[in-house]
Motif scaffolding. Structure first.
Motif, PDB file in Angstrom:
ATOM      1  N   GLU A   1     -30.753  -4.396 -20.219  1.00  0.00           N
ATOM      2  CA  GLU A   1     -31.400  -3.226 -20.804  1.00  0.00           C
ATOM      3  C   GLU A   1     -30.466  -2.046 -21.027  1.00  0.00           C
ATOM      4  O   GLU A   1     -30.719  -1.200 -21.900  1.00  0.00           O
ATOM      5  CB  GLU A   1     -32.569  -2.792 -19.917  1.00  0.00           C
ATOM      6  N   HIS A   2     -29.392  -1.950 -20.271  1.00  0.00           N
ATOM      7  CA  HIS A   2     -28.529  -0.765 -20.364  1.00  0.00           C
ATOM      8  C   HIS A   2     -27.421  -0.909 -21.408  1.00  0.00           C
ATOM      9  O   HIS A   2     -26.921   0.096 -21.906  1.00  0.00           O
ATOM     10  CB  HIS A   2     -27.927  -0.460 -18.993  1.00  0.00           C
ATOM     11  N   LEU A   3     -27.050  -2.127 -21.750  1.00  0.00           N
ATOM     12  CA  LEU A   3     -26.004  -2.323 -22.750  1.00  0.00           C
ATOM     13  C   LEU A   3     -26.409  -1.813 -24.137  1.00  0.00           C
ATOM     14  O   LEU A   3     -25.594  -1.162 -24.807  1.00  0.00           O
ATOM     15  CB  LEU A   3     -25.598  -3.798 -22.817  1.00  0.00           C
ATOM     16  N   PRO A   4     -27.643  -2.070 -24.606  1.00  0.00           N
ATOM     17  CA  PRO A   4     -28.025  -1.518 -25.912  1.00  0.00           C
ATOM     18  C   PRO A   4     -28.003   0.009 -25.940  1.00  0.00           C
ATOM     19  O   PRO A   4     -27.628   0.604 -26.954  1.00  0.00           O
ATOM     20  CB  PRO A   4     -29.446  -2.057 -26.128  1.00  0.00           C
ATOM     21  N   ARG A   5     -28.395   0.626 -24.845  1.00  0.00           N
ATOM     22  CA  ARG A   5     -28.360   2.091 -24.771  1.00  0.00           C
ATOM     23  C   ARG A   5     -26.919   2.596 -24.875  1.00  0.00           C
ATOM     24  O   ARG A   5     -26.634   3.559 -25.595  1.00  0.00           O
ATOM     25  CB  ARG A   5     -29.002   2.552 -23.450  1.00  0.00           C
ATOM     26  N   PHE A   6     -26.028   1.943 -24.150  1.00  0.00           N
ATOM     27  CA  PHE A   6     -24.615   2.310 -24.218  1.00  0.00           C
ATOM     28  C   PHE A   6     -24.075   2.124 -25.632  1.00  0.00           C
ATOM     29  O   PHE A   6     -23.384   2.999 -26.174  1.00  0.00           O
ATOM     30  CB  PHE A   6     -23.810   1.452 -23.234  1.00  0.00           C
ATOM     31  N   PHE A   7     -24.395   0.999 -26.237  1.00  0.00           N
ATOM     32  CA  PHE A   7     -23.887   0.711 -27.579  1.00  0.00           C
ATOM     33  C   PHE A   7     -24.380   1.757 -28.577  1.00  0.00           C
ATOM     34  O   PHE A   7     -23.605   2.247 -29.413  1.00  0.00           O
ATOM     35  CB  PHE A   7     -24.323  -0.682 -28.034  1.00  0.00           C
ATOM     36  N   ALA A   8     -25.649   2.108 -28.490  1.00  0.00           N
ATOM     37  CA  ALA A   8     -26.211   3.109 -29.397  1.00  0.00           C
ATOM     38  C   ALA A   8     -25.542   4.464 -29.215  1.00  0.00           C
ATOM     39  O   ALA A   8     -25.252   5.160 -30.189  1.00  0.00           O
ATOM     40  CB  ALA A   8     -27.716   3.217 -29.186  1.00  0.00           C
ATOM     41  N   LEU A   9     -25.288   4.831 -27.965  1.00  0.00           N
ATOM     42  CA  LEU A   9     -24.633   6.105 -27.677  1.00  0.00           C
ATOM     43  C   LEU A   9     -23.243   6.146 -28.300  1.00  0.00           C
ATOM     44  O   LEU A   9     -22.866   7.129 -28.944  1.00  0.00           O
ATOM     45  CB  LEU A   9     -24.543   6.310 -26.165  1.00  0.00           C
ATOM     46  N   LEU A  10     -22.470   5.077 -28.087  1.00  0.00           N
ATOM     47  CA  LEU A  10     -21.111   5.035 -28.633  1.00  0.00           C
ATOM     48  C   LEU A  10     -21.141   4.960 -30.151  1.00  0.00           C
ATOM     49  O   LEU A  10     -20.320   5.598 -30.824  1.00  0.00           O
ATOM     50  CB  LEU A  10     -20.358   3.839 -28.047  1.00  0.00           C
ATOM     51  N   HIS A  11     -22.073   4.213 -30.683  1.00  0.00           N
ATOM     52  CA  HIS A  11     -22.116   4.023 -32.136  1.00  0.00           C
ATOM     53  C   HIS A  11     -22.396   5.334 -32.861  1.00  0.00           C
ATOM     54  O   HIS A  11     -21.964   5.513 -34.005  1.00  0.00           O
ATOM     55  CB  HIS A  11     -23.176   2.983 -32.499  1.00  0.00           C
ATOM     56  N   GLN A  12     -23.094   6.241 -32.210  1.00  0.00           N
ATOM     57  CA  GLN A  12     -23.407   7.539 -32.819  1.00  0.00           C
ATOM     58  C   GLN A  12     -22.277   8.551 -32.650  1.00  0.00           C
ATOM     59  O   GLN A  12     -22.320   9.619 -33.267  1.00  0.00           O
ATOM     60  CB  GLN A  12     -24.686   8.094 -32.192  1.00  0.00           C
ATOM     61  N   ASP A  13     -21.282   8.223 -31.863  1.00  0.00           N
ATOM     62  CA  ASP A  13     -20.178   9.132 -31.586  1.00  0.00           C
ATOM     63  C   ASP A  13     -19.375   9.391 -32.865  1.00  0.00           C
ATOM     64  O   ASP A  13     -19.072   8.466 -33.627  1.00  0.00           O
ATOM     65  CB  ASP A  13     -19.280   8.512 -30.513  1.00  0.00           C
ATOM     66  N   ASP A  14     -19.002  10.635 -33.090  1.00  0.00           N
ATOM     67  CA  ASP A  14     -18.276  11.001 -34.315  1.00  0.00           C
ATOM     68  C   ASP A  14     -16.930  10.281 -34.414  1.00  0.00           C
ATOM     69  O   ASP A  14     -16.538   9.834 -35.496  1.00  0.00           O
ATOM     70  CB  ASP A  14     -18.055  12.511 -34.369  1.00  0.00           C
ATOM     71  N   GLY A  15     -16.223  10.186 -33.308  1.00  0.00           N
ATOM     72  CA  GLY A  15     -14.935   9.507 -33.318  1.00  0.00           C
ATOM     73  C   GLY A  15     -15.066   8.027 -33.622  1.00  0.00           C
ATOM     74  O   GLY A  15     -14.248   7.445 -34.353  1.00  0.00           O
ATOM     75  N   VAL A  16     -16.083   7.406 -33.055  1.00  0.00           N
ATOM     76  CA  VAL A  16     -16.346   5.997 -33.329  1.00  0.00           C
ATOM     77  C   VAL A  16     -16.658   5.800 -34.807  1.00  0.00           C
ATOM     78  O   VAL A  16     -16.132   4.892 -35.471  1.00  0.00           O
ATOM     79  CB  VAL A  16     -17.485   5.461 -32.444  1.00  0.00           C
ATOM     80  N   GLN A  17     -17.516   6.653 -35.339  1.00  0.00           N
ATOM     81  CA  GLN A  17     -17.877   6.545 -36.753  1.00  0.00           C
ATOM     82  C   GLN A  17     -16.667   6.745 -37.652  1.00  0.00           C
ATOM     83  O   GLN A  17     -16.518   6.060 -38.668  1.00  0.00           O
ATOM     84  CB  GLN A  17     -18.972   7.553 -37.095  1.00  0.00           C
ATOM     85  N   ALA A  18     -15.780   7.663 -37.281  1.00  0.00           N
ATOM     86  CA  ALA A  18     -14.572   7.887 -38.079  1.00  0.00           C
ATOM     87  C   ALA A  18     -13.663   6.662 -38.062  1.00  0.00           C
ATOM     88  O   ALA A  18     -13.092   6.280 -39.096  1.00  0.00           O
ATOM     89  CB  ALA A  18     -13.828   9.111 -37.555  1.00  0.00           C
ATOM     90  N   ALA A  19     -13.521   6.042 -36.899  1.00  0.00           N
ATOM     91  CA  ALA A  19     -12.681   4.852 -36.797  1.00  0.00           C
ATOM     92  C   ALA A  19     -13.290   3.690 -37.576  1.00  0.00           C
ATOM     93  O   ALA A  19     -12.577   2.942 -38.255  1.00  0.00           O
ATOM     94  CB  ALA A  19     -12.498   4.470 -35.322  1.00  0.00           C
ATOM     95  N   LEU A  20     -14.609   3.525 -37.491  1.00  0.00           N
ATOM     96  CA  LEU A  20     -15.286   2.482 -38.247  1.00  0.00           C
ATOM     97  C   LEU A  20     -15.090   2.689 -39.745  1.00  0.00           C
ATOM     98  O   LEU A  20     -14.802   1.734 -40.485  1.00  0.00           O
ATOM     99  CB  LEU A  20     -16.772   2.441 -37.903  1.00  0.00           C
TER     100      LEU A  20
END
Length: 202
Positions: free
Chosen positions: A177-196
């Motif tokens: 249950e906690h991995l999807p929450r972590f993934f969503a948090l990181l996926h919304q991160d500005d730095g992550v989005q810039a790298a993607l």
């Protein structure tokens, strides 16, 4: 600083951390064919991504590059100077780099390790089983925190990348249950989005 990366590979973790640090850098995509050509082999004789240069320094291996960046830019607070927090971050980074990543290598590269299809399928099945065991431990670690050590670190960028691989491999992590929450948090991160975006990924 310049990062040579393979789209969506472990080099994405370095790409994310470079964005988090916020210092000027260049990046260059390298295809699987280019990894084996002389120009790239001069940077990394193993013919794998990433390769990273900073002046005369050339580094390979994602974990080494990540630690170098965090130590060079301590204000990023991606690797604590506190002895205990630093050791904990490197522990999780080690698990992700040495164990989780290795089993994805077995999963995606089974033909390199087994000749017969039945052996390849057994290898892949065992790799998935072991990956789920690793993720169960990480899921528990995230039960009461947003990030692996309580605040954003190098290890989180690498974990996010492996969870993208889990999606690619159709590994069912719905029990965690906690991995999807972590993934969503990181996926919304500005730095992550810039790298993607830089790598042409969604």
């Amino acid at each position: 600083m310049k990062l040579y990366y393979l789209q969506g590979a472990c080099s994405l973790a370095v790409h994310i951390v470079l964005e988090w640090i916020g210092q000027p850098y260049a990046s260059q995509a390298v295809s699987r064919e280019e990894l084996k050509q002389a120009e790239f082999l001069a940077l990394n004789p193993l013919g794998s991504a990433p390769a990273f240069t900073d002046g005369d320094l050339c580094l390979t291996q994602s974990s080494a590059i990540l630690q170098y960046l965090a130590d060079k830019y301590p204000k990023s607070q991606l690797l604590s100077q506190d002895l205990v927090e630093r050791a904990q971050t490197l522990m999780w980074l080690g698990l992700i780099n040495s164990d989780i990543h290795r089993h994805y290598g077995l999963l995606f590269g089974a033909p390199m390790y087994a000749q017969h299809e039945s052996c390849q399928k057994e290898l892949q099945s065992n790799a998935v089983r072991r990956l789920k065991q690793f993720y169960a431990v990480i899921n528990q670690q995230l039960a009461d925190k947003d990030y692996l050590v309580g605040k954003r670190s190098l290890a989180d960028a690498y974990l996010y990348v492996t969870l993208r691989w889990a999606q690619r491999a159709d590994i069912d992590l719905s029990d965690f249950e906690h991995l999807p929450r972590f993934f969503a948090l990181l996926h919304q991160d500005d730095g992550v989005q810039a790298a993607l975006a830089a790598e042409g990924l969604k």
